[in-house]
Design a protein around this motif. Structure first.
Motif, short mmCIF file in Angstrom:
data_model
loop_
_atom_site.label_atom_id
_atom_site.label_comp_id
_atom_site.label_asym_id
_atom_site.label_seq_id
_atom_site.Cartn_x
_atom_site.Cartn_y
_atom_site.Cartn_z
N ALA A 49 -18.77 46.05 -3.02
CA ALA A 49 -19.68 46.15 -4.17
C ALA A 49 -19.15 47.13 -5.20
CB ALA A 49 -21.06 46.58 -3.70
N VAL A 50 -18.57 48.24 -4.75
CA VAL A 50 -17.99 49.20 -5.69
C VAL A 50 -16.87 48.55 -6.50
CG1 VAL A 50 -16.68 51.35 -5.88
CG2 VAL A 50 -18.64 51.22 -4.32
N LEU A 51 -16.00 47.81 -5.83
CA LEU A 51 -14.90 47.13 -6.51
C LEU A 51 -15.43 46.02 -7.43
CD1 LEU A 51 -12.43 46.83 -3.49
CD2 LEU A 51 -12.39 48.52 -5.33
N GLY A 52 -16.44 45.30 -6.96
CA GLY A 52 -16.96 44.19 -7.75
C GLY A 52 -17.70 44.63 -8.99
N THR A 53 -18.49 45.71 -8.90
CA THR A 53 -19.24 46.18 -10.07
C THR A 53 -18.35 46.91 -11.07
OG1 THR A 53 -19.89 48.15 -8.79
CG2 THR A 53 -21.46 46.31 -8.87
N ASP A 54 -17.15 47.26 -10.67
CA ASP A 54 -16.18 47.78 -11.64
C ASP A 54 -15.58 46.65 -12.47
OD1 ASP A 54 -16.49 50.41 -10.94
OD2 ASP A 54 -14.82 50.45 -9.52
N ALA A 55 -15.65 45.43 -11.97
CA ALA A 55 -15.02 44.29 -12.64
C ALA A 55 -16.02 43.41 -13.40
CB ALA A 55 -14.28 43.43 -11.62
N ALA A 56 -17.34 43.53 -13.10
CA ALA A 56 -18.34 42.68 -13.73
C ALA A 56 -19.70 43.36 -13.64
CB ALA A 56 -18.39 41.32 -13.04
N PRO A 57 -20.66 42.98 -14.49
CA PRO A 57 -22.01 43.53 -14.39
C PRO A 57 -22.62 43.25 -13.03
CG PRO A 57 -21.72 42.37 -16.47
CD PRO A 57 -20.52 42.05 -15.63
N PRO A 58 -23.46 44.16 -12.52
CA PRO A 58 -23.97 44.02 -11.14
C PRO A 58 -24.82 42.78 -10.90
CG PRO A 58 -25.06 45.83 -12.30
CD PRO A 58 -23.91 45.42 -13.14
N ALA A 231 -9.28 39.22 -11.08
CA ALA A 231 -8.69 39.37 -9.75
C ALA A 231 -9.59 40.20 -8.84
CB ALA A 231 -7.30 40.00 -9.87
N ALA A 232 -10.03 41.35 -9.36
CA ALA A 232 -10.91 42.20 -8.57
C ALA A 232 -12.26 41.52 -8.32
CB ALA A 232 -11.12 43.54 -9.28
N PHE A 233 -12.76 40.84 -9.34
CA PHE A 233 -14.04 40.15 -9.21
C PHE A 233 -13.94 39.04 -8.16
CE2 PHE A 233 -16.92 36.69 -10.49
CZ PHE A 233 -18.14 37.37 -10.47
N GLY A 234 -12.87 38.25 -8.23
CA GLY A 234 -12.70 37.15 -7.29
C GLY A 234 -12.53 37.63 -5.86
N GLY A 235 -11.72 38.68 -5.68
CA GLY A 235 -11.52 39.21 -4.33
C GLY A 235 -12.80 39.79 -3.75
N SER A 236 -13.53 40.57 -4.59
CA SER A 236 -14.79 41.14 -4.14
C SER A 236 -15.80 40.06 -3.81
CB SER A 236 -15.35 42.07 -5.21
OG SER A 236 -16.63 42.55 -4.86
N ILE A 240 -17.59 39.33 -0.24
CA ILE A 240 -19.04 39.44 -0.16
C ILE A 240 -19.68 38.13 0.30
CG2 ILE A 240 -21.13 39.70 -1.57
CD1 ILE A 240 -19.64 41.79 -3.20
N VAL A 241 -19.14 37.00 -0.18
CA VAL A 241 -19.73 35.71 0.18
C VAL A 241 -19.41 35.35 1.63
CG1 VAL A 241 -19.56 33.23 -0.22
CG2 VAL A 241 -19.82 34.79 -2.15
N LEU A 242 -18.12 35.36 1.97
CA LEU A 242 -17.72 34.86 3.28
C LEU A 242 -18.10 35.82 4.41
CD1 LEU A 242 -14.19 33.42 2.41
CD2 LEU A 242 -16.33 32.17 2.70
N ILE A 243 -17.92 37.11 4.17
CA ILE A 243 -18.14 38.08 5.24
C ILE A 243 -19.57 38.61 5.21
CG2 ILE A 243 -17.40 40.26 6.23
CD1 ILE A 243 -15.35 37.97 6.42
#
Length: 308
Positions: A49-58, A231-236, A240-243
């Motif tokens: 979540a930390v990585l994902g919210t750095d790349a896109a709005p929460p 890249a960061a958004f897709g990886g995060s 988050i989805v699969l795991i």
């Protein structure tokens, strides 16, 4: 000859069918490992979540999580021919999903997006067992023993130590974190009370599919839904989805079917300490002595609270 053949045929027709082979039961070690795997996977969500919210709005991240996970689980439920909830049960499953998904993660991700560290969010979420115990005792009639309350106290001390340190707190982010905690706790008890008969796969799919439109409307109304780092958004999002969305919630629903809500809730005492450990391993954050002591105390609290 024809009569003999006819009698033989009739005898064969009247013979009882051979019993279907039973499905092999899961090994005892696999069932025993479910809580530990759940804690590890659940804790990893804060790092993602930390990585994902750095790349896109929460809220955009939350919407994407629910939409993709909902479709994926719907396919899994359809392929496995899982029964879908209907009528009043469907309403209860939708309410459970809105509480445990939309309220919890919409609030938690927004708090992280406002700068509140994932460890602090995990700390606030760590009070979930106490709130679940109170709600389960009041609404479900589950008896909480003195040993469990001692476990709650020891685990709570471990939770506090695990994320101790100098942190900049945002008032609105802390309020949002407690809103997320309330959604998780009330949703857990509500599911235990009203949605016990639902299939794990299809009901979890309904959770996400019911929550996705809510998050979609909110991100359009409250945010500028733009991704700055795909890249960061897709990886995060993939993690988050699969795991976290599919794996952990299937495990959570499985445990809620097998154990009392208050006992399942005690596992959240381990989340802050494990989150701190994962943050040290994944992004190089130093694990200080309060985190080590908190990890030990959190484990002791879970042991006390979960023992029969």
């Amino acid at each position: 000859m024809e009569r003999d053949e006819l009698k033989l045929a009739e005898g064969e027709a009247e013979a009882p069918p051979s019993p279907a082979p039973r499905e092999a039961a899961a090994p005892a070690w696999a069932t025993a490992a479910v809580p530990a795997v759940f804690v590890l996977l659940w804790s990893s969500a804060f790092i993602a979540a930390v990585l994902g919210t750095d790349a896109a709005p929460p809220l955009l991240l939350t919407f994407a999580r629910f939409a993709v996970a909902g479709v994926l689980l719907a396919v899994i439920a359809a392929v496995s021919r899982s029964p879908w909830p209907r009528g009043r049960l469907l309403v209860h499953v939708v309410v459970t999903g809105l509480l445990m998904q939309a309220v919890q993660f919409g609030a938690f991700y927004t708090a992280i997006g406002e700068g509140l560290p994932g460890g602090v969010v995990a700390l606030i979420q760590g009070f979930n067992p106490v709130l679940i115990a109170l709600l389960a005792g009041f609404f479900l009639g589950e008896r909480i023993t003195r040993q469990q309350w001692l476990g709650f106290a020891v685990g709570g001390a471990g939770v506090a130590l695990a994320v101790a340190g100098a942190l900049d707190f945002s008032g609105s982010a802390i309020v949002l974190s407690f809103v997320g905690l309330l959604g998780l706790s009330v949703g857990t008890v509500y599911q235990k009370r009203y949605a016990q008969g639902a299939d794990v796969r299809s009901s979890t799919a309904v959770h996400f599919l019911a929550s996705a439109p809510v998050m979609g409307v909110m991100t359009l109304a409250l945010e500028d839904p733009e991704v700055t780092d795909w890249a960061a958004f897709g990886g995060s999002l993939a993690w988050i989805v699969l795991i976290n969305s599919v794996g952990t919630f299937l495990l959570l629903n499985f445990m809620l079917k097998k154990q009392a809500a208050s006992r399942v809730g005690t596992l959240f005492f381990l989340t802050p300490a494990v989150t701190a450990l994962l943050a040290w391993l994944a992004i190089g954050q130093t694990l200080n002595w309060p985190a080590v002591v908190g990890l030990v105390l959190g484990g002791a609290g879970v042991l006390l609270a979960a023992r029969k």
